[in-house]
Design a protein around this motif. Structure first.
Motif, PDB file in Angstrom:
ATOM      1  N   PRO A   1       0.745  -1.371   0.071  1.00  0.00           N
ATOM      2  CA  PRO A   1      -0.097  -0.048   0.166  1.00  0.00           C
ATOM      3  C   PRO A   1       0.748   1.226   0.031  1.00  0.00           C
ATOM      4  O   PRO A   1       0.423   2.368  -0.902  1.00  0.00           O
ATOM      5  CB  PRO A   1      -0.884  -0.228   1.368  1.00  0.00           C
ATOM      6  CG  PRO A   1      -1.053  -1.615   1.441  1.00  0.00           C
ATOM      7  CD  PRO A   1       0.367  -2.268   1.009  1.00  0.00           C
TER       8      PRO A   1
ATOM      9  N   HIS B   1      -6.098   4.144  -8.640  1.00  0.00           N
ATOM     10  CA  HIS B   1      -6.859   3.102  -8.308  1.00  0.00           C
ATOM     11  C   HIS B   1      -7.979   2.705  -9.300  1.00  0.00           C
ATOM     12  O   HIS B   1      -8.765   3.299  -9.692  1.00  0.00           O
ATOM     13  CB  HIS B   1      -7.678   3.169  -6.983  1.00  0.00           C
ATOM     14  CG  HIS B   1      -8.049   1.906  -6.543  1.00  0.00           C
ATOM     15  ND1 HIS B   1      -9.466   1.641  -6.610  1.00  0.00           N
ATOM     16  CD2 HIS B   1      -7.891   0.723  -5.767  1.00  0.00           C
ATOM     17  CE1 HIS B   1     -10.017   0.530  -5.934  1.00  0.00           C
ATOM     18  NE2 HIS B   1      -8.633   0.169  -5.844  1.00  0.00           N
TER      19      HIS B   1
ATOM     20  N   ARG C   1     -10.660  -3.467  -7.924  1.00  0.00           N
ATOM     21  CA  ARG C   1     -10.461  -4.878  -7.256  1.00  0.00           C
ATOM     22  C   ARG C   1     -10.855  -6.183  -8.179  1.00  0.00           C
ATOM     23  O   ARG C   1     -11.637  -6.214  -8.811  1.00  0.00           O
ATOM     24  CB  ARG C   1     -11.349  -4.977  -5.860  1.00  0.00           C
ATOM     25  CG  ARG C   1     -11.131  -3.862  -4.898  1.00  0.00           C
ATOM     26  CD  ARG C   1     -11.656  -4.317  -3.525  1.00  0.00           C
ATOM     27  NE  ARG C   1     -11.080  -3.952  -2.388  1.00  0.00           N
ATOM     28  CZ  ARG C   1     -11.344  -4.333  -1.384  1.00  0.00           C
ATOM     29  NH1 ARG C   1     -11.941  -4.926  -0.960  1.00  0.00           N
ATOM     30  NH2 ARG C   1     -10.305  -3.693  -0.269  1.00  0.00           N
TER      31      ARG C   1
ATOM     32  N   THR D   1     -10.899 -10.343  -7.158  1.00  0.00           N
ATOM     33  CA  THR D   1     -10.902 -11.496  -6.219  1.00  0.00           C
ATOM     34  C   THR D   1     -10.346 -12.854  -7.056  1.00  0.00           C
ATOM     35  O   THR D   1     -11.079 -13.160  -7.859  1.00  0.00           O
ATOM     36  CB  THR D   1     -12.293 -11.814  -5.627  1.00  0.00           C
ATOM     37  OG1 THR D   1     -12.266 -10.525  -4.993  1.00  0.00           O
ATOM     38  CG2 THR D   1     -12.141 -13.008  -4.639  1.00  0.00           C
TER      39      THR D   1
ATOM     40  N   ALA E   1      -5.611  -6.985  -0.641  1.00  0.00           N
ATOM     41  CA  ALA E   1      -6.285  -6.056   0.038  1.00  0.00           C
ATOM     42  C   ALA E   1      -6.841  -7.023   1.370  1.00  0.00           C
ATOM     43  O   ALA E   1      -7.673  -6.652   2.063  1.00  0.00           O
ATOM     44  CB  ALA E   1      -7.658  -5.754  -0.791  1.00  0.00           C
ATOM     45  N   GLY E   2      -6.364  -8.274   1.468  1.00  0.00           N
ATOM     46  CA  GLY E   2      -6.617  -8.960   2.456  1.00  0.00           C
ATOM     47  C   GLY E   2      -5.881 -10.482   2.433  1.00  0.00           C
ATOM     48  O   GLY E   2      -5.043 -10.506   1.256  1.00  0.00           O
TER      49      GLY E   2
ATOM     50  N   THR F   1      -8.345 -11.059  -2.315  1.00  0.00           N
ATOM     51  CA  THR F   1      -8.650  -9.811  -2.973  1.00  0.00           C
ATOM     52  C   THR F   1      -7.515  -9.202  -3.068  1.00  0.00           C
ATOM     53  O   THR F   1      -6.770  -8.860  -2.046  1.00  0.00           O
ATOM     54  CB  THR F   1      -9.817  -9.172  -2.281  1.00  0.00           C
ATOM     55  OG1 THR F   1     -10.909 -10.225  -2.289  1.00  0.00           O
ATOM     56  CG2 THR F   1     -10.333  -8.007  -2.948  1.00  0.00           C
ATOM     57  N   PHE F   2      -7.439  -8.544  -4.206  1.00  0.00           N
ATOM     58  CA  PHE F   2      -6.325  -7.457  -4.653  1.00  0.00           C
ATOM     59  C   PHE F   2      -6.914  -6.245  -5.199  1.00  0.00           C
ATOM     60  O   PHE F   2      -8.043  -6.225  -5.683  1.00  0.00           O
ATOM     61  CB  PHE F   2      -5.509  -7.973  -5.603  1.00  0.00           C
ATOM     62  CG  PHE F   2      -4.680  -9.296  -5.184  1.00  0.00           C
ATOM     63  CD1 PHE F   2      -3.473  -9.218  -4.890  1.00  0.00           C
ATOM     64  CD2 PHE F   2      -5.496 -10.603  -5.515  1.00  0.00           C
ATOM     65  CE1 PHE F   2      -2.809 -10.693  -4.489  1.00  0.00           C
ATOM     66  CE2 PHE F   2      -4.778 -11.645  -4.950  1.00  0.00           C
ATOM     67  CZ  PHE F   2      -3.515 -11.904  -4.528  1.00  0.00           C
ATOM     68  N   ASN F   3      -6.309  -5.160  -4.766  1.00  0.00           N
ATOM     69  CA  ASN F   3      -6.674  -3.809  -5.372  1.00  0.00           C
ATOM     70  C   ASN F   3      -5.967  -3.878  -6.537  1.00  0.00           C
ATOM     71  O   ASN F   3      -4.524  -4.129  -6.697  1.00  0.00           O
ATOM     72  CB  ASN F   3      -6.251  -2.661  -4.459  1.00  0.00           C
ATOM     73  CG  ASN F   3      -7.227  -2.453  -3.485  1.00  0.00           C
ATOM     74  OD1 ASN F   3      -8.506  -2.453  -3.640  1.00  0.00           O
ATOM     75  ND2 ASN F   3      -6.869  -2.419  -2.168  1.00  0.00           N
TER      76      ASN F   3
ATOM     77  N   TYR G   1      -4.206  -1.512  -9.716  1.00  0.00           N
ATOM     78  CA  TYR G   1      -3.597   0.131  -9.952  1.00  0.00           C
ATOM     79  C   TYR G   1      -2.878   0.097 -11.003  1.00  0.00           C
ATOM     80  O   TYR G   1      -2.484  -0.710 -11.704  1.00  0.00           O
ATOM     81  CB  TYR G   1      -2.767   0.742  -8.775  1.00  0.00           C
ATOM     82  CG  TYR G   1      -3.363   0.916  -7.374  1.00  0.00           C
ATOM     83  CD1 TYR G   1      -3.752   1.859  -6.777  1.00  0.00           C
ATOM     84  CD2 TYR G   1      -3.221  -0.488  -6.862  1.00  0.00           C
ATOM     85  CE1 TYR G   1      -4.321   1.738  -5.588  1.00  0.00           C
ATOM     86  CE2 TYR G   1      -4.020  -0.529  -5.442  1.00  0.00           C
ATOM     87  CZ  TYR G   1      -4.193   0.914  -4.930  1.00  0.00           C
ATOM     88  OH  TYR G   1      -4.763   0.882  -3.666  1.00  0.00           O
TER      89      TYR G   1
END
Length: 110
Positions: free
Chosen positions: A39, A47, A50, A52, A92-93, A101-103, A105
């Motif tokens: 991050p 951004h 997301r 998953t 993201a977790g 899950t991923f963000n 960019y």
């Protein structure tokens, strides 16, 4: 138990252990260009959304290695990020039961 039955069982278990370490997900050409950052490293990036990703955490009754599952989930996320026009993913977790899950960019030319 007969010798033939025992040898078949041992062979089956051996195959499951070998398969449990295999990675079935390949990176696409676009996915090869996507990197994973943290991050703090994406502060100036745009951004995009997301994704998953999920893959099998077990094969039959055998658990696959966490490293193999993590590699597959990351590769799936990188492939999906490339499809979205992204060049970077950030978890993201945590990885739970083969799902994470991923963000996504775009950091290059945001």
């Amino acid at each position: 138990m007969t010798w033939a039955r025992l040898s078949t069982l041992v062979f089956g278990v051996a195959v499951m252990f070998i398969v449990s370490g295999c990675t079935w997900v390949e990176l696409t050409p676009g996915g090869e260009k996507v990197r994973e950052l943290t991050p703090p490293e994406v502060g100036r990036c745009k951004h995009l959304g997301r994704v998953t990703s999920n893959t099998a955490a077990t094969v039959g009754i055998f658990a696959r290695s966490k490293e193999t599952v993590q590699k597959e989930v990351n590769r799936l996320a990188r492939n999906n990020a490339a499809d979205m026009g992204g060049d970077t993913i950030v978890p993201a977790g945590p990885l739970i039961d083969g799902e994470q899950t991923f963000n996504v960019y775009r950091c290059i030319n945001p």
